[in-house]
Design an enzyme around this catalytic site. Structure first.
Site, PDB file in Angstrom:
ATOM      1  N   LYS A  34      36.523  39.187  47.485  1.00 30.69           N
ATOM      2  CA  LYS A  34      35.171  39.588  47.085  1.00 30.69           C
ATOM      3  C   LYS A  34      34.492  40.301  48.256  1.00 30.69           C
ATOM      4  CE  LYS A  34      31.076  37.276  45.101  1.00 30.69           C
ATOM      5  NZ  LYS A  34      30.530  35.955  44.684  1.00 30.69           N
ATOM      6  N   LEU A  85      24.114  39.192  44.567  1.00 33.67           N
ATOM      7  CA  LEU A  85      25.103  38.144  44.239  1.00 33.67           C
ATOM      8  C   LEU A  85      24.578  37.163  43.198  1.00 33.67           C
ATOM      9  CD1 LEU A  85      26.353  37.086  47.826  1.00 33.67           C
ATOM     10  CD2 LEU A  85      27.340  38.841  46.353  1.00 33.67           C
ATOM     11  N   SER A  93      29.066  36.228  40.100  1.00 34.87           N
ATOM     12  CA  SER A  93      29.031  37.396  40.934  1.00 34.87           C
ATOM     13  C   SER A  93      30.399  37.824  41.454  1.00 34.87           C
ATOM     14  CB  SER A  93      28.089  37.156  42.105  1.00 34.87           C
ATOM     15  OG  SER A  93      28.588  36.161  42.968  1.00 34.87           O
ATOM     16  N   ILE A 111      27.653  29.992  44.042  1.00 36.37           N
ATOM     17  CA  ILE A 111      26.452  29.200  44.345  1.00 36.37           C
ATOM     18  C   ILE A 111      25.778  28.736  43.056  1.00 36.37           C
ATOM     19  CG2 ILE A 111      24.774  31.075  44.450  1.00 36.37           C
ATOM     20  CD1 ILE A 111      23.560  29.674  46.935  1.00 36.37           C
ATOM     21  N   GLY A 167      27.798  29.501  39.886  1.00 33.42           N
ATOM     22  CA  GLY A 167      28.811  29.754  38.856  1.00 33.42           C
ATOM     23  C   GLY A 167      29.680  30.967  39.145  1.00 33.42           C
ATOM     24  N   SER A 168      29.484  31.570  40.305  1.00 31.83           N
ATOM     25  CA  SER A 168      30.027  32.907  40.572  1.00 31.83           C
ATOM     26  C   SER A 168      31.546  33.003  40.708  1.00 31.83           C
ATOM     27  CB  SER A 168      29.359  33.500  41.818  1.00 31.83           C
ATOM     28  OG  SER A 168      28.029  33.861  41.522  1.00 31.83           O
TER      29      SER A 168
END
Lengths: 562, 562
Positions: free
Chosen positions: B131, B189, B215, B236, B238-239
């Site tokens: 990422k 994000l 994200s 943080i 669900g990303s």
């Protein structure tokens, strides 16, 4: 209708004394001048031979006898109740006394043993003292605030008053510990001296010219006088290590997340940049290990959301003992210690420097390596750490004083002057900065592997826990030697080394202070006043190294003859 | 002299495309209508048979071949570079492309193997995508902000630009991983859809009507199309889990302190009430386990001050496998799952409910116990959790946008409207409240032991990761199903279960929404638009249960046939 704070404080103070049975009351209390040192033969004079035997046995040996039926829990409990009652009268170290409940609990343990032929748990019949942040049913938690009397943490009608118990209290009961008193703290908890408007000033049993330390000062004084074999304090800037050091005890500041803080009273609760931790003080390392292992056996991570799932790790201890036993010192098969004699901000007083030298020499003579610790700036670490104490502009503390109108003692009066309330982005900046400083320190520590003969990183850093063996009243002026450890979340154990000798630990007449703070610190030390006081060092390990650091502390204690 | 943000964004966008070799460029890009699903045979049409073989092999099997010399790192790397280049053109999922560096690194791994006859580490020759929060030398980190182009996290002249590497990047290199691309994120994000002013909107490869999630949306899209075997995202709220769920992948949100976040770019860095965590997404559980074990073998706790000293625990996995293998289902020797079909705030859409039912039935048929999860209020947890996103009144995010003057996309535009800046005592209140809520939830979980046939607590909770299989653009309206896990710091793994079937997953015409939020969510689901999309569930375990939860997720994947 409402009492003045003076009346409330006096009533509470008298109620504490009233909980002491008449036969344990001292009629004539000696002045400090008459009896500077109340340990040893002085205190023994008030006890039976049997009581002396019991109370001068360490926690590990006590459970060796209570878990095998050799000693009865009730007899052990009564002995410590008696000695703690004497301690309180001589030192002002207790906030809550509940001997009757303790004796009842001891009796029920004895019945259990009689019936089942085995102990209820690994702490069966062990008296354990608790700093007055632990909630214990049937007694109050004042934390030294007059405004907290007859409340739950300053609030009335919560339904929790005298009912709610802290997580660790529940676990101690399950393990078979006997709870019998709660020990004094400075109001706010934010002081290296223990004084409040309820019980007054907690004195150092070895030298009553001096503080017993703080904020777990009642624990320090009580265990220092052997009124408790082991007890729990808390530490956000040195509050376990300072009283341990000042009273010739072992004390560990574990890293955050190792032992359960759940359900305890606190100051500035919710400040989570640097967390307060709970940990034991005791007369031997074995005592600390005993209670930590026992608590971990309860899997506290299932009852405290902030505790990590890390059981006691025997292998971490064994690594240290095999390094100690290694005969391969030429190739560096031994331990390696960093030594930090000063942080360059405030120089330690002569007895502290002598204690460090004695430790260094004793370890060197056993073939261990000594490495000069030249760490990244402690000032930078402290600058951020001390901000955390001021994040809320003292509002939590001010409101606790406002409940009763009682005044702040000079040791903490700075909180009343705070005005700047940190906002989220300022706190975030401190958090980022502290993380960066941790990373830099961590890589310094990693880098030591390149320079040691062992080829391993330094195992522990020897340094002061405070600039002095203890502090004189209203002269605790510098927290740098303890607080850097909290800021970095390191594991640290205090080890007693020696006592102040007025003829040896003299003041250098030509000393040039590093600055105003150092001058104040320098001038507060006086060999006459300090004579006989305990002198200790701090052994600092990395994060979450509790097993390793206890093993090292036990060994260091052995080589210095403590 | 300074570019408009549009020019800067366009130049960066073109530079990304320009890093794709000419022979891998697609001339005619199909519209979404022409080619809704670009996975499977569609994407294979652009690849050689060998490239398909390599890129459709999971990470565990890849290293089985690259660490034994059966496959060359270079060939594997080239295949994934090619497929990732196609993915980016079809989906807009990459922020940085560095195929040349990757191929050079793969060649040097091949030379190492040729010379030493053994792999350099457990990830020898494994392409790993990252990422765009990871700093990798020689390439930028924009995190989707136009204003971060040609800077280090928005700052110029730091000396870190294109040089500094995140801790995990260093560890991945040591382990033998090949880094070749960085994947797209939504600016800030803080969105379940991935879109920014540089690369546009990241589409879902299985159904390009839908978002790839966020994200870590670029990871989701890229791995979903098999342009990467395994990659790292962050979470943080669900990303990791949202893009894993939306792309039919496995993804784990470890608890804080398990994997190293050190040295990564972030939003609102220093907010430490709920921390973002890093974790892998991949096509199999074996892939996730492989990279986590590998990272832990590097002892990240010696290089990241926030990582706990918890090595990989085989015994935790084995406990699960022996429970699974137990034949003693009558006495409850099997696993026990909680099932949470709704949080009572927003109801999941029909395909999610069907997926949960399929999982429940499959587990029940294997003799495992299913327990109706009736937890403490999720609303109370979410109320506190969402505050943490707003602590700084959006100031960190606003300043990132101000660097270039670019506009916020509607998905995150709420940040521009924030005005309330939390102060220390307000943050402390949230911290205390969250700790209390964690404790209550923890004791609910503990209490399940009283009701299960196993006599043990529920092992994992089956529930939605989001209300829908994926979201339609600008319709990601509810984070409750993922964010409660962050608030409680639980371990959670997403497991793919099925696909949307337009004829089965129909809308209940008589549905009465729970409220406005539920109505919006309900109306955004459309079986026609969603047809073919992946449908996943989330398995939630307790804190720091990574080994256990991966073992459970692997088993659940097996019983549902994934």
């Amino acid at each position: 209708m409402t009492n003045s704070w003076q009346d409330s404080a006096r009533q509470k103070r008298e109620a504490i004394l009233a909980a002491i049975p008449a036969e344990w009351r001292l009629k004539d209390l000696p002045s400090v001048e008459e009896q500077r040192d109340v340990t040893g033969d002085y205190i023994r004079g008030f006890l039976t031979e049997r009581e002396v035997e019991i109370t001068e046995t360490d926690a590990e040996k006590i459970v060796g006898k209570t878990t095998t039926g050799e000693w009865k829990a009730e007899e052990v409990t009564r002995a410590f109740c008696h000695r703690s009652a004497l301690a309180h009268q001589l030192l002002h170290c207790l906030h809550e006394i509940f001997y009757d409940a303790a004796i009842a609990s001891a009796r029920s343990l004895d019945s259990y043993y009689a019936e089942h032929g085995k102990p209820i748990g690994p702490l069966h019949g062990l008296p354990v003292s608790l700093k007055d942040q632990f909630h214990v049913r049937d007694v109050e938690t004042t934390m030294g605030y007059v405004g907290w009397i007859s409340t739950f943490e300053g609030k009335k009608g919560t339904g929790k008053e005298k009912v709610f118990e802290s997580e660790m209290v529940k676990e101690l009961r399950i393990l078979g510990a006997v709870l019998y008193c709660k020990t004094s703290v400075p109001h706010t908890l934010m002081s290296g001296e223990t004084t409040n408007n309820i019980i007054g000033y907690t004195l150092n049993p070895k030298n009553r010219n001096l503080t017993a330390g703080g904020s777990s000062g009642g624990e320090g004084a009580l265990i220092g006088l052997r009124g408790s074999p082991v007890g729990f304090g808390t530490d956000i800037g040195g509050s376990i290590r300072i009283p341990a050091a000042f009273n010739g005890l072992y004390g560990i500041r574990p890293s955050t997340g190792r032992l359960p803080y759940e359900g305890m009273a606190n100051s500035m609760d919710g400040q989570n940049t640097i967390l307060s931790v709970v940990g034991p003080l005791g007369t031997t390392v074995g005592s600390l290990r005993l209670v930590i292992r026992a608590i971990l056996s309860q899997k506290p991570w299932l009852h405290d959301p902030l505790v990590h799932d890390i059981p006691w790790r025997d292998s971490h201890e064994q690594q240290i003992t095999s390094l100690i036993d290694s005969t391969d010192s030429s190739k560096g098969g031994k331990l390696c210690f960093g030594v930090m004699r000063t942080d360059g901000i405030v120089h330690p007083s002569p007895p502290i420097l002598r204690a460090i030298d004695e430790v260094v020499e004793a370890l060197r003579s056993q073939g261990h390596e000594i490495f000069e610790w030249n760490p990244p700036s402690h000032q930078a670490i402290l600058d951020e750490a001390f901000k955390t104490w001021e994040f809320d502009a003292g509002s939590d503390i001010k409101s606790a004083f406002a409940l009763s109108g009682e005044p702040m003692h000079p040791q903490v009066a700075g909180f009343s002057e705070l005005e700047k309330h940190y906002k989220a982005s300022e706190i975030a900046t401190v958090n980022v900065r502290l993380r960066e400083l941790k990373k830099v320190y961590m890589e310094y520590w990693n880098s030591t592997a390149k320079f040691t003969k062992t080829g391993r990183c330094v195992d522990a850093v020897i340094g002061p826990a405070a600039p002095w063996p203890a502090a004189r009243p209203e002269k605790y002026s510098y927290y740098g030697y303890s607080t850097w450890v909290n800021a970095l979340d390191y594991t640290s154990v205090v080890v007693p080394v020696t006592e102040v000798k007025r003829d040896v630990d003299v003041v250098d007449a030509n000393y040039v202070p590093l600055g105003e703070r150092d001058r104040k610190s320098h001038e507060s030390y006086d060999p006459e006043i300090y004579d006989g006081a305990h002198v200790s060092v701090q052994l600092v390990g990395r994060r979450l190294e509790e097993e390793k650091m206890l093993a090292i502390a036990e060994y260091v204690g052995k080589v210095v003859g403590k």
